[in-house]
Design a protein around this motif. Structure first.
Motif, PDB file in Angstrom:
ATOM      1  N   CYS A 148       0.843  -1.206   0.000  1.00 30.63           N
ATOM      2  CA  CYS A 148       0.000   0.000   0.000  1.00 30.63           C
ATOM      3  C   CYS A 148       0.873   1.249   0.000  1.00 30.63           C
ATOM      4  CB  CYS A 148      -0.928   0.013   1.207  1.00 30.63           C
ATOM      5  SG  CYS A 148      -1.889   1.528   1.280  1.00 30.63           S
ATOM      6  N   CYS A 168      -7.349   5.248   2.643  1.00 29.63           N
ATOM      7  CA  CYS A 168      -7.400   4.417   1.434  1.00 29.63           C
ATOM      8  C   CYS A 168      -7.822   5.236   0.218  1.00 29.63           C
ATOM      9  CB  CYS A 168      -8.373   3.258   1.650  1.00 29.63           C
ATOM     10  SG  CYS A 168      -8.521   2.236   0.187  1.00 29.63           S
ATOM     11  N   CYS A 171      -6.654   2.489  -4.672  1.00 29.85           N
ATOM     12  CA  CYS A 171      -5.758   2.330  -5.827  1.00 29.85           C
ATOM     13  C   CYS A 171      -5.708   0.868  -6.277  1.00 29.85           C
ATOM     14  CB  CYS A 171      -4.359   2.808  -5.471  1.00 29.85           C
ATOM     15  SG  CYS A 171      -3.535   1.746  -4.276  1.00 29.85           S
ATOM     16  N   CYS A 174      -3.374  -3.415  -3.152  1.00 30.15           N
ATOM     17  CA  CYS A 174      -3.486  -4.524  -2.194  1.00 30.15           C
ATOM     18  C   CYS A 174      -4.269  -5.679  -2.817  1.00 30.15           C
ATOM     19  CB  CYS A 174      -4.149  -4.058  -0.907  1.00 30.15           C
ATOM     20  SG  CYS A 174      -5.663  -3.141  -1.174  1.00 30.15           S
TER      21      CYS A 174
HETATM   22  S1  SF4 Z   1      -6.593   0.161  -2.164  1.00 29.21           S
HETATM   23 FE1  SF4 Z   1      -5.266  -1.037  -0.803  1.00 29.21          FE
HETATM   24  S2  SF4 Z   1      -3.199  -0.462  -1.431  1.00 29.21           S
HETATM   25 FE2  SF4 Z   1      -4.553   1.101  -2.303  1.00 29.21          FE
HETATM   26  S3  SF4 Z   1      -4.679   2.719  -0.738  1.00 29.21           S
HETATM   27 FE3  SF4 Z   1      -6.382   1.351  -0.277  1.00 29.21          FE
HETATM   28  S4  SF4 Z   1      -5.513  -0.076   1.197  1.00 29.21           S
HETATM   29 FE4  SF4 Z   1      -3.768   0.925   0.253  1.00 29.21          FE
END
Ligand code: SF4
Ligand code: SF4
Lengths: 699, 191
Positions: A148, A168, A171, A174
């Motif tokens: 992340c 979050c 994106c 993860c």
């Molecule tokens: S989607 Fe997952 S990797 Fe992206 S910001 Fe959110 S927690 Fe972090």
């Protein structure tokens, strides 16, 4: 020497410059100046979250129209507005999305291997599928945490990743990194559109619920005191939570893992508890809806399937209009379920919550008479949902059943709900053993009659809910088992006075596996009755679908008078016409109609947005997943299941239509929520550490 | 033939341009975060190194040496290589857009890549013929690419590992580059 050097260097430089300037003239490629301008507006994080190689890649994609102004996952709204202005686009509010973990067990899952190699989920998953026996469960090694870019995810105390919603940016890194698909990026729309898949972390209760409600999640929220959160979780699948909290026969509880320990968790009591809190709070919790799409959908029938379909269509941004033939919405919830089980005022309140989202209603409009599919199309409706229910009572196939004083079960309940005065006399015979029969019997008790129920099998085989049978018994309904009607006897005025029945005995098992009742010759007996209510079954009344000469019907139908449609998309043979609920399945549960309504709304959404292409995942969960159904559950302490309190007793119960069952108190609800094992596919939360089970096989 | 084979082995493994000669460290660290990018950059270096070496060989042999201006080598080479990269970029952009796109941002990055310059200079120092220079340039470029791809692979793994915050990114990348360099020393005894 110096002169030669200077001249040589100058010559080289001049030569290069000359070549380059000629080349730049000849090889000039016009580049959009907006690329640089857009790049300036991007934050320059080069995180790759947008899916393009760095911000310059994203800028080029925006200018070439391959990406929209909001593609950057890091940029603030102002930057996006500026980019949109530059590109001549309008910026639309983006539905908030967030990383979501769909795994309840993690380290608590039964462990097969303690993996001691590279501490990375992908490596662990490649070797023997990882450390946990669950094929979908979280491995708990935290690869998602490491990838992340925004520090929005960390490992929680239970060894499961926890997402910080404020940080979050959706994106998706993860989700990409997780080899088990435990994490996904979801917004409201994708949650509403999601159908249970075998790759989800599905507790048994969630697998069995026809509405696909995330039961462990809402119970967990209740346990944490987040009652509003629980209401929202339920509303993601079921807008009629107050109704279901009262009348659902709880198929989920039949597969609850606690059955192997003591008794199932009172799932529905908990649903009712939070629904009642919302009800008594007096205001509906706000329900988010997607941006208006302006697409009109006609929903024919305002019963549970129609209400559910309209609710989900509205949440997906469409504009549904419900057409209802009766004077009020609710369908069989209003006209088939008596007041003492489901107070009309509460039903009105719940329906109002759905309408307040922006659903139009036309009451007293009968399909086939006041309008039809053609006229709806002309009025600009782009899709039609047929949820007309099953309103026709099945007959007893007994001689004389058309005499006066014989009422079909559903017709009787409807007439009563409409406030029509029915002369029920002193003695009532109800024929049948289902919930409708019991509803008729208990209604007649309240109207002051002596009621006998006739059922052709034994008590153990009655399809009605056991507590309904007990309730009826407590209220003085008498039962006559292994008895089937043969003839209705009337007087000279054509009014039924007696019912003749034959005793039955159980013979060989039939197709349903139950022993078939066979008549005992010569056992005919006459029983006196002022009113006879055959409540043997219901079927849809499809006459409204036929044209005036009753010959052609636009949709295909079955011999059970149901409509034929694709079992996954709910689309009939007429493109753009969908169906669900009793008219599709035959008489079924309220929650099945609600679930069907949602699935149909999903299909309609895709039909409208993707020109009729309705995706159905290959991994759809259709049956219970065998390996998740345990024969025993170890390490769990026994505890008492909560009892549903009764609100009224004695005469008040038998002579009025006040609600019989009450809701749990907060303490009881918390205790009941605490009984939930919070199951996953193979994991569950154990009460006690089992030291001997801690031994693991080390790889 | 054997001579060329040895030249290749020496340039790729023994005298690897980045791991043994320590040239081109900034693009090495800068573009080794992702294997895809590393392959793109490596390809661009091979391409430019070969062209630059050929042209600088011609400049050296037919311009600087006849005029006795060997001491201008560095200045002249910088000028030639920078112009060459600019030209190649323009040429590809117009004539072979797909190749230009795939080389993308790497071409301009190479303008200031000392590895390319280093390769050209080494060829002069060793007094290679034109053909040999070109072969050496290609081999050195391949050596650069291999080092880059290997490091990118390692760094991709590191990306998802728990690395102390202060060490994340470039610091740990440099440590890895150092370790790789040590590992490449093992090739020293090969030739
Ligand atoms: S989607 Fe997952 S990797 Fe992206 S910001 Fe959110 S927690 Fe972090
Ligand atoms: S214990 Fe809880 S999660 Fe498990 S099956 Fe029962 S209600 Fe569902």
């Amino acid at each position: 020497m110096i002169t030669t050097s200077a001249l040589t260097l100058f010559g080289l430089g001049f030569g290069s410059a000359a070549i380059l300037s000629v080349a730049s003239k000849l090889l000039y490629v016009k580049e959009d100046p907006r690329i640089a301008q857009v790049e300036d507006l991007l934050p320059g994080a080069n995180c790759g979250g947008c899916g393009y190689p760095g911000c310059s890649g994203a800028a080029a994609a925006i200018v070439s129209g391959k990406a929209n102004a909001g593609v950057c996952v890091v940029a603030e709204t102002e930057a996006m507005v500026a980019i949109a202005a530059l590109m001549g686009q309008t910026i639309e509010e983006r539905e908030p999305e967030i990383a979501f973990r769909d795994c309840t067990g993690g380290t608590r899952a039964e462990e097969r291997f303690a993996y001691a190699g590279i501490m990375d989920c992908q490596a662990a998953a490649m070797l023997h599928g990882g450390s946990k026996s669950c094929p979908e469960g979280c491995l708990g090694l935290g690869t998602c945490v490491a990838v992340c870019p925004f520090d929005a995810i960390h490992m929680g105390p239970e060894g499961l990743p926890v997402v910080d919603p404020d940080e979050c940016r959706a994106c998706g890194k993860c989700a990409e990194a997780c080899p088990r698909g435990v994490i996904s990026i979801v917004g409201m729309t994708s949650r509403l559109l999601h159908l249970n898949e075998v790759t989800d972390c599905l507790a048994p209760c969630r697998q069995k619920c026809p509405g696909q409600i995330d039961i462990p999640r809402y119970i967990q929220q209740i346990k944490a005191g987040d009652y509003d959160g629980a209401v929202n979780t339920i509303k993601e699948r079921n807008p009629l939570l107050m109704v279901c909290g009262r009348v659902c026969p709880r198929p989920c509880e039949t597969v609850c893992r606690r059955n192997n320990v003591d008794s199932p968790v009172g799932i529905n009591m908990l649903k009712r508890f939070v629904a009642d809190r919302e009800l008594h709070g007096g205001t509906h919790l706000p329900v988010p809806c997607a941006k208006d799409t302006g697409r009109k959908v006609a929903v024919i029938g305002g019963g549970p399937a129609g209400l559910s379909c309209a609710y989900f269509l509205r949440r997906l941004g469409h504009s549904p209009t419900i057409f209802e033939a009766m004077p009020a919405l609710g369908g069989q919830l209003r006209y088939g379920i008596p007041e003492y089980r489901l107070p009309k005022a509460d039903l009105d309140w719940e329906i109002q919550g759905i309408l307040d989202l922006g659903v139009d209603v036309h009451l007293n409009k009968r399909f086939g008479k006041d309008y039809d599919i053609e006229s709806l199309k002309q009025d600009g409706f782009e899709a039609v949902f047929l949820g007309i229910g099953a309103w026709q009572a099945s007959g007893m196939y007994a001689e004389g059943e058309d005499l006066e004083g014989v009422w079909g079960g559903i017709e009787f309940l409807t007439a009563h709900a409409l406030g029509q005065s029915i002369d029920i006399g002193k003695k009532v015979i109800v024929v049948g053993g289902g919930n409708t029969a019991i509803d008729c019997a208990r209604t007649c008790v309240r109207l002051g009659a002596e009621v006998i129920m006739l059922y052709r099998r034994t008590r153990a085989e009655m399809p009605a809910n056991p507590e309904e049978i007990v309730g009826a018994e407590e209220e003085g309904v008498q039962f006559k088992f292994l008895a089937a009607p043969t003839r209705v006897v009337g007087d000279e005025n054509g009014r039924a006075t007696h019912l003749e029945y034959k005793m039955m005995e159980l013979g060989e098992p039939d197709a349903s596996g139950r022993r078939r009742p066979e008549p005992v010759e010569g056992s005919e007996t006459l029983m006196e009755a002022d009113l006879i209510i055959p409540a043997i079954g219901q079927k849809p009344d499809l006459t409204c679908l036929y044209d005036d000469d009753a010959e052609s019907c636009p949709v295909e139908t079955t011999r059970w008078q149901t409509i034929v449609a694709d079992p996954d998309t709910f689309q009939t043979i007429v493109p753009g016409v969908f169906t669900a609920g009793d008219v599709f399945t035959g008489p079924d549960l309220v929650i099945s109609a609600v679930g069907g309504g949602r699935k149909a709304a999903r299909s309609i959404h895709y039909h409208l947005q993707q020109d009729g292409d309705i995706p159905i995942p290959d991994t759809l969960q259709r049956d219970l997943i065998p390996y998740t159904m345990f024969k025993e559950v170890t390490g769990v302490r026994q505890s008492e299941r909560a009892q549903m309190p009764h609100l009224c007793h004695g005469d008040e119960r038998n002579c009025t239509f006040s609600e019989v069952e009450g809701a749990l108190s907060e303490t009881e609800a918390l205790a009941e929520a605490d009984r939930c094992l919070h199951c996953g596919l193979t994991c569950y939360d154990r009460d006690m550490e089992q030291p001997e089970e801690k031994e693991q096989q080390i790889l | 033939m054997q001579e060329y084979f040895l030249l290749f082995i020496a340039a790729i493994f023994v005298n690897n341009i980045v791991l043994a000669q320590y040239l081109g460290n900034c693009p090495f660290i800068g573009t080794s975060k992702n294997t895809g990018v590393a392959i793109g950059m490596g390809a661009a270096v091979v391409f430019v190194a070969v062209m630059a070496t050929a042209i600088t060989w011609l400049v050296q042999t037919y311009l600087l040496e006849p005029l006795g201006l060997g001491f201008l080598q560095t200045l002249a080479f910088i000028l030639v290589i920078a112009s060459l990269v600019q030209f190649v970029e323009m040429f590809l952009k117009k004539m072979v857009p797909p190749l230009y796109k795939s080389l993308g941002i790497f071409l301009p990055l190479i303008t200031t890549n000392c590895a390319v310059m280093g390769i050209a200079l080494i060829c002069q120092r060793k007094e290679f013929t034109l053909v040999k220079s070109v072969a050496f340039a290609a081999a050195s470029g391949v050596g650069f690419m291999i080092a880059l791809v290997v490091l990118a692979g390692i760094r991709e793994r590191l990306e998802i590992r728990r690395v102390p915050r202060a060490m994340r990114g470039t610091p740990v990348g440099l440590v890895m580059a150092g370790l790789m360099s040590l590992a490449f020393f093992a090739f020293k005894g090969m030739i």
